[in-house]
Design a protein around this motif. Structure first.
Motif, PDB file in Angstrom:
ATOM      1  N   TRP A  33     -57.750-173.975  69.972  1.00 34.41           N
ATOM      2  CA  TRP A  33     -59.085-174.742  71.193  1.00 34.41           C
ATOM      3  C   TRP A  33     -59.596-175.540  69.822  1.00 34.41           C
ATOM      4  CZ3 TRP A  33     -61.103-171.440  75.173  1.00 34.41           C
ATOM      5  CH2 TRP A  33     -60.100-170.673  75.924  1.00 34.41           C
ATOM      6  N   ASN A  34     -60.241-176.413  69.464  1.00 37.96           N
ATOM      7  CA  ASN A  34     -60.624-177.385  68.744  1.00 37.96           C
ATOM      8  C   ASN A  34     -62.443-177.843  69.338  1.00 37.96           C
ATOM      9  OD1 ASN A  34     -62.510-178.801  67.692  1.00 37.96           O
ATOM     10  ND2 ASN A  34     -60.756-180.618  66.878  1.00 37.96           N
ATOM     11  N   LYS A  35     -63.562-176.817  69.271  1.00 37.36           N
ATOM     12  CA  LYS A  35     -64.336-176.734  69.686  1.00 37.36           C
ATOM     13  C   LYS A  35     -65.641-178.028  69.098  1.00 37.36           C
ATOM     14  CE  LYS A  35     -67.326-174.043  66.114  1.00 37.36           C
ATOM     15  NZ  LYS A  35     -68.003-172.598  66.144  1.00 37.36           N
ATOM     16  N   GLU A  36     -65.074-179.142  68.462  1.00 42.52           N
ATOM     17  CA  GLU A  36     -65.527-179.763  68.221  1.00 42.52           C
ATOM     18  C   GLU A  36     -64.899-181.193  68.856  1.00 42.52           C
ATOM     19  OE1 GLU A  36     -67.512-180.046  65.301  1.00 42.52           O
ATOM     20  OE2 GLU A  36     -66.846-178.666  64.990  1.00 42.52           O
ATOM     21  N   ASN A  37     -64.444-180.829  70.024  1.00 41.70           N
ATOM     22  CA  ASN A  37     -64.500-181.765  71.176  1.00 41.70           C
ATOM     23  C   ASN A  37     -64.985-181.130  72.470  1.00 41.70           C
ATOM     24  OD1 ASN A  37     -62.780-183.646  68.720  1.00 41.70           O
ATOM     25  ND2 ASN A  37     -60.989-182.945  70.105  1.00 41.70           N
ATOM     26  N   PHE A  38     -65.460-180.205  72.416  1.00 43.89           N
ATOM     27  CA  PHE A  38     -66.028-179.870  73.362  1.00 43.89           C
ATOM     28  C   PHE A  38     -66.382-180.090  74.533  1.00 43.89           C
ATOM     29  CE2 PHE A  38     -64.586-175.128  72.750  1.00 43.89           C
ATOM     30  CZ  PHE A  38     -63.560-174.649  72.656  1.00 43.89           C
ATOM     31  N   SER A  39     -67.245-180.528  75.410  1.00 47.82           N
ATOM     32  CA  SER A  39     -68.261-181.220  76.128  1.00 47.82           C
ATOM     33  C   SER A  39     -68.464-179.747  77.266  1.00 47.82           C
ATOM     34  CB  SER A  39     -68.124-181.966  76.561  1.00 47.82           C
ATOM     35  OG  SER A  39     -67.089-182.301  77.979  1.00 47.82           O
ATOM     36  N   LEU A  40     -69.592-180.124  78.652  1.00 45.67           N
ATOM     37  CA  LEU A  40     -70.836-179.255  79.304  1.00 45.67           C
ATOM     38  C   LEU A  40     -70.559-179.664  79.981  1.00 45.67           C
ATOM     39  CD1 LEU A  40     -70.869-176.176  79.120  1.00 45.67           C
ATOM     40  CD2 LEU A  40     -73.276-176.779  79.038  1.00 45.67           C
ATOM     41  N   ILE A  41     -69.940-179.582  81.331  1.00 48.97           N
ATOM     42  CA  ILE A  41     -70.927-180.114  82.827  1.00 48.97           C
ATOM     43  C   ILE A  41     -71.293-179.218  83.497  1.00 48.97           C
ATOM     44  CG2 ILE A  41     -68.013-179.398  83.440  1.00 48.97           C
ATOM     45  CD1 ILE A  41     -68.466-181.738  86.204  1.00 48.97           C
ATOM     46  N   ALA A  42     -72.417-179.308  84.079  1.00 49.40           N
ATOM     47  CA  ALA A  42     -73.158-178.825  84.603  1.00 49.40           C
ATOM     48  C   ALA A  42     -72.944-179.166  86.129  1.00 49.40           C
ATOM     49  CB  ALA A  42     -74.802-178.331  84.429  1.00 49.40           C
ATOM     50  N   ILE A  43     -72.867-178.010  87.257  1.00 46.85           N
ATOM     51  CA  ILE A  43     -72.164-178.311  88.240  1.00 46.85           C
ATOM     52  C   ILE A  43     -73.713-177.901  89.799  1.00 46.85           C
ATOM     53  CG2 ILE A  43     -70.947-178.509  90.978  1.00 46.85           C
ATOM     54  CD1 ILE A  43     -68.433-178.088  88.954  1.00 46.85           C
ATOM     55  N   LEU A  44     -74.327-178.060  89.833  1.00 42.30           N
ATOM     56  CA  LEU A  44     -75.858-177.883  90.650  1.00 42.30           C
ATOM     57  C   LEU A  44     -74.975-177.761  92.287  1.00 42.30           C
ATOM     58  CD1 LEU A  44     -78.798-176.768  89.841  1.00 42.30           C
ATOM     59  CD2 LEU A  44     -79.281-179.261  91.207  1.00 42.30           C
ATOM     60  N   SER A  45     -75.593-176.116  92.822  1.00 43.19           N
ATOM     61  CA  SER A  45     -74.959-176.660  94.050  1.00 43.19           C
ATOM     62  C   SER A  45     -75.850-176.172  95.567  1.00 43.19           C
ATOM     63  CB  SER A  45     -73.720-175.934  94.711  1.00 43.19           C
ATOM     64  OG  SER A  45     -73.552-174.364  94.041  1.00 43.19           O
ATOM     65  N   ALA A  46     -75.942-176.028  96.742  1.00 44.50           N
ATOM     66  CA  ALA A  46     -77.032-175.919  97.445  1.00 44.50           C
ATOM     67  C   ALA A  46     -76.165-175.083  98.688  1.00 44.50           C
ATOM     68  CB  ALA A  46     -78.274-176.674  98.057  1.00 44.50           C
ATOM     69  N   PRO A  47     -76.701-174.382  99.861  1.00 49.06           N
ATOM     70  CA  PRO A  47     -76.068-173.801 101.333  1.00 49.06           C
ATOM     71  C   PRO A  47     -76.412-174.672 101.698  1.00 49.06           C
ATOM     72  CG  PRO A  47     -77.631-172.094 100.488  1.00 49.06           C
ATOM     73  CD  PRO A  47     -77.766-173.073  99.258  1.00 49.06           C
ATOM     74  N   SER A  48     -75.142-175.597 102.265  1.00 54.58           N
ATOM     75  CA  SER A  48     -75.466-176.334 103.829  1.00 54.58           C
ATOM     76  C   SER A  48     -75.007-175.584 105.260  1.00 54.58           C
ATOM     77  CB  SER A  48     -73.399-177.574 103.385  1.00 54.58           C
ATOM     78  OG  SER A  48     -73.619-178.388 104.126  1.00 54.58           O
ATOM     79  N   GLU A  49     -75.890-176.593 105.771  1.00 54.21           N
ATOM     80  CA  GLU A  49     -75.656-176.010 107.351  1.00 54.21           C
ATOM     81  C   GLU A  49     -74.452-176.121 107.721  1.00 54.21           C
ATOM     82  OE1 GLU A  49     -79.633-177.829 109.221  1.00 54.21           O
ATOM     83  OE2 GLU A  49     -80.110-176.153 108.052  1.00 54.21           O
ATOM     84  N   TYR A  82     -71.532-176.672 107.552  1.00 52.06           N
ATOM     85  CA  TYR A  82     -70.316-175.583 106.715  1.00 52.06           C
ATOM     86  C   TYR A  82     -70.704-174.052 106.628  1.00 52.06           C
ATOM     87  CZ  TYR A  82     -68.889-180.081 105.081  1.00 52.06           C
ATOM     88  OH  TYR A  82     -68.232-181.600 104.637  1.00 52.06           O
ATOM     89  N   ASN A  83     -71.757-173.946 107.427  1.00 52.91           N
ATOM     90  CA  ASN A  83     -72.199-172.534 107.626  1.00 52.91           C
ATOM     91  C   ASN A  83     -72.458-171.776 106.439  1.00 52.91           C
ATOM     92  OD1 ASN A  83     -71.618-172.481 110.066  1.00 52.91           O
ATOM     93  ND2 ASN A  83     -69.223-172.378 109.087  1.00 52.91           N
ATOM     94  N   GLY A  84     -73.527-172.531 105.650  1.00 58.05           N
ATOM     95  CA  GLY A  84     -74.268-171.345 104.301  1.00 58.05           C
ATOM     96  C   GLY A  84     -73.600-171.484 102.945  1.00 58.05           C
ATOM     97  N   LYS A  85     -72.085-171.903 103.305  1.00 52.76           N
ATOM     98  CA  LYS A  85     -71.590-171.862 102.144  1.00 52.76           C
ATOM     99  C   LYS A  85     -72.395-173.566 101.613  1.00 52.76           C
ATOM    100  CE  LYS A  85     -66.813-173.372 100.608  1.00 52.76           C
ATOM    101  NZ  LYS A  85     -67.255-174.586  99.509  1.00 52.76           N
ATOM    102  N   TYR A  86     -72.075-173.380  99.536  1.00 55.96           N
ATOM    103  CA  TYR A  86     -72.392-173.660  98.969  1.00 55.96           C
ATOM    104  C   TYR A  86     -71.956-174.630  98.556  1.00 55.96           C
ATOM    105  CZ  TYR A  86     -76.769-171.019  97.490  1.00 55.96           C
ATOM    106  OH  TYR A  86     -77.332-170.138  97.609  1.00 55.96           O
ATOM    107  N   GLU A  87     -71.860-176.050  97.978  1.00 51.00           N
ATOM    108  CA  GLU A  87     -71.757-177.322  98.483  1.00 51.00           C
ATOM    109  C   GLU A  87     -72.119-177.699  97.035  1.00 51.00           C
ATOM    110  OE1 GLU A  87     -70.554-181.124 101.410  1.00 51.00           O
ATOM    111  OE2 GLU A  87     -72.139-179.804 101.641  1.00 51.00           O
ATOM    112  N   VAL A  88     -71.429-178.770  96.308  1.00 52.47           N
ATOM    113  CA  VAL A  88     -71.670-179.565  95.501  1.00 52.47           C
ATOM    114  C   VAL A  88     -72.684-180.520  96.094  1.00 52.47           C
ATOM    115  CG1 VAL A  88     -71.319-180.688  93.635  1.00 52.47           C
ATOM    116  CG2 VAL A  88     -69.803-179.529  94.171  1.00 52.47           C
ATOM    117  N   VAL A  89     -74.204-180.490  94.840  1.00 50.61           N
ATOM    118  CA  VAL A  89     -75.021-181.729  95.278  1.00 50.61           C
ATOM    119  C   VAL A  89     -75.425-181.966  94.093  1.00 50.61           C
ATOM    120  CG1 VAL A  89     -77.884-181.867  94.934  1.00 50.61           C
ATOM    121  CG2 VAL A  89     -76.993-179.816  96.326  1.00 50.61           C
TER     122      VAL A  89
END
Length: 200
Positions: free
Chosen positions: A159-175, A177-184
Motif C-alpha cells: 500500500w502507498n500511504k502517500e496516495n491515501f485519502s479519508l472519507i467521512a460518512i455522517l449518519s443519523a437514525p431515520s424514522e 427506516y425504523n430507526g436504522k442509521y442512514e447517511v446524512v
C-alpha cells in the motif's frame, strides 16, 4: 482474494456485511452495482444516475468539517459537526487509496487498469452486522460539536500511504427506516489537508 492488489480486510468485511445484512432479493449481482445508505442495492448505469438524483439534497440536516493527518503510525482527525436539528450522529471514517495499478478483467483500454478510491482501512470500524461507525454524539439544533480522534494506521507492504485519502460518512437514525442509521452527508479529505462545512 488476499493476494489481489486491491484487497483489504476492511473491504472484505464491507462485502460480508452487504451479503449478510442487505436485502436478500436485490444482491449486487450485476455490473455496475452499487449500494446507497448502507443497505440499498442497485444494478445498472441508468439506475445509478437516477438514484444519485433522487438522493441529492442541497441542504442536508448536518454538515461535517475536518482535518486529517498521518503522524508516524497514527491517523489524527479533528472533526466538527454542525446540525440544523437536534439528533444523535454516527461517524464512519474510511481510508481510501488512489492510483493503484492492477490489470482489470475484460479491460478494453489501459486507463481501466488504474483504480482509485479503493478501501484500505476503516479506523472507526466495520463489522459483518454494522458499518455505521462510532457514536459522534448528540448535537443540539443550531450548534456545533467538535471531537478529536486518534487511530492506529495499518498499512500493508504494497500500500502507498502517500496516495491515501479519508472519507467521512455522517449518519443519523431515520424514522422512515425504523430507526436504522442512514447517511446524512459525506466529505472527502486528503491527509495533511482539511475540508470545511458545506452547509446552507
Amino acid at each position: 482474494s488476499a493476494n489481489e492488489v486491491c484487497y483489504s480486510a476492511a473491504a472484505r468485511t464491507l462485502w460480508n456485511y452487504d451479503v449478510g445484512i442487505c436485502s436478500t432479493g436485490d444482491k449486487l449481482t450485476g455490473y455496475p452495482s452499487f449500494t446507497t445508505n448502507y443497505c440499498f442495492n442497485y444494478t445498472g448505469k441508468y439506475q445509478l444516475e437516477q438514484r444519485i438524483d433522487d438522493l441529492w439534497d442541497e441542504n442536508p440536516a448536518a454538515s461535517i468539517a475536518y482535518a486529517a493527518k498521518i503522524v508516524d503510525d497514527k491517523i489524527v482527525v479533528s472533526a466538527s459537526v454542525k446540525s440544523s436539528v437536534s439528533q444523535q450522529y454516527k461517524l464512519s471514517l474510511w481510508v481510501l487509496e488512489n492510483d493503484i495499478y492492477a490489470k482489470q478483467t475484460n479491460a478494453t483500454e489501459e486507463w481501466m487498469n488504474t483504480h482509485s478510491s479503493v478501501m484500505r482501512d476503516a479506523p472507526t470500524g466495520v463489522s459483518n452486522s454494522d458499518i455505521s461507525g462510532i457514536d459522534f454524539g448528540y448535537v443540539e439544533a443550531g450548534t456545533t460539536l467538535s471531537r478529536i480522534f486518534e487511530f492506529d494506521l495499518f498499512c500493508a507492504n504494497h500500500w502507498n500511504k502517500e496516495n491515501f485519502s479519508l472519507i467521512a460518512i455522517l449518519s443519523a437514525p431515520s424514522e422512515e427506516y425504523n430507526g436504522k442509521y442512514e447517511v446524512v452527508t459525506t466529505a472527502m479529505c486528503d491527509f495533511g489537508s482539511s475540508v470545511g462545512f458545506d452547509y446552507k
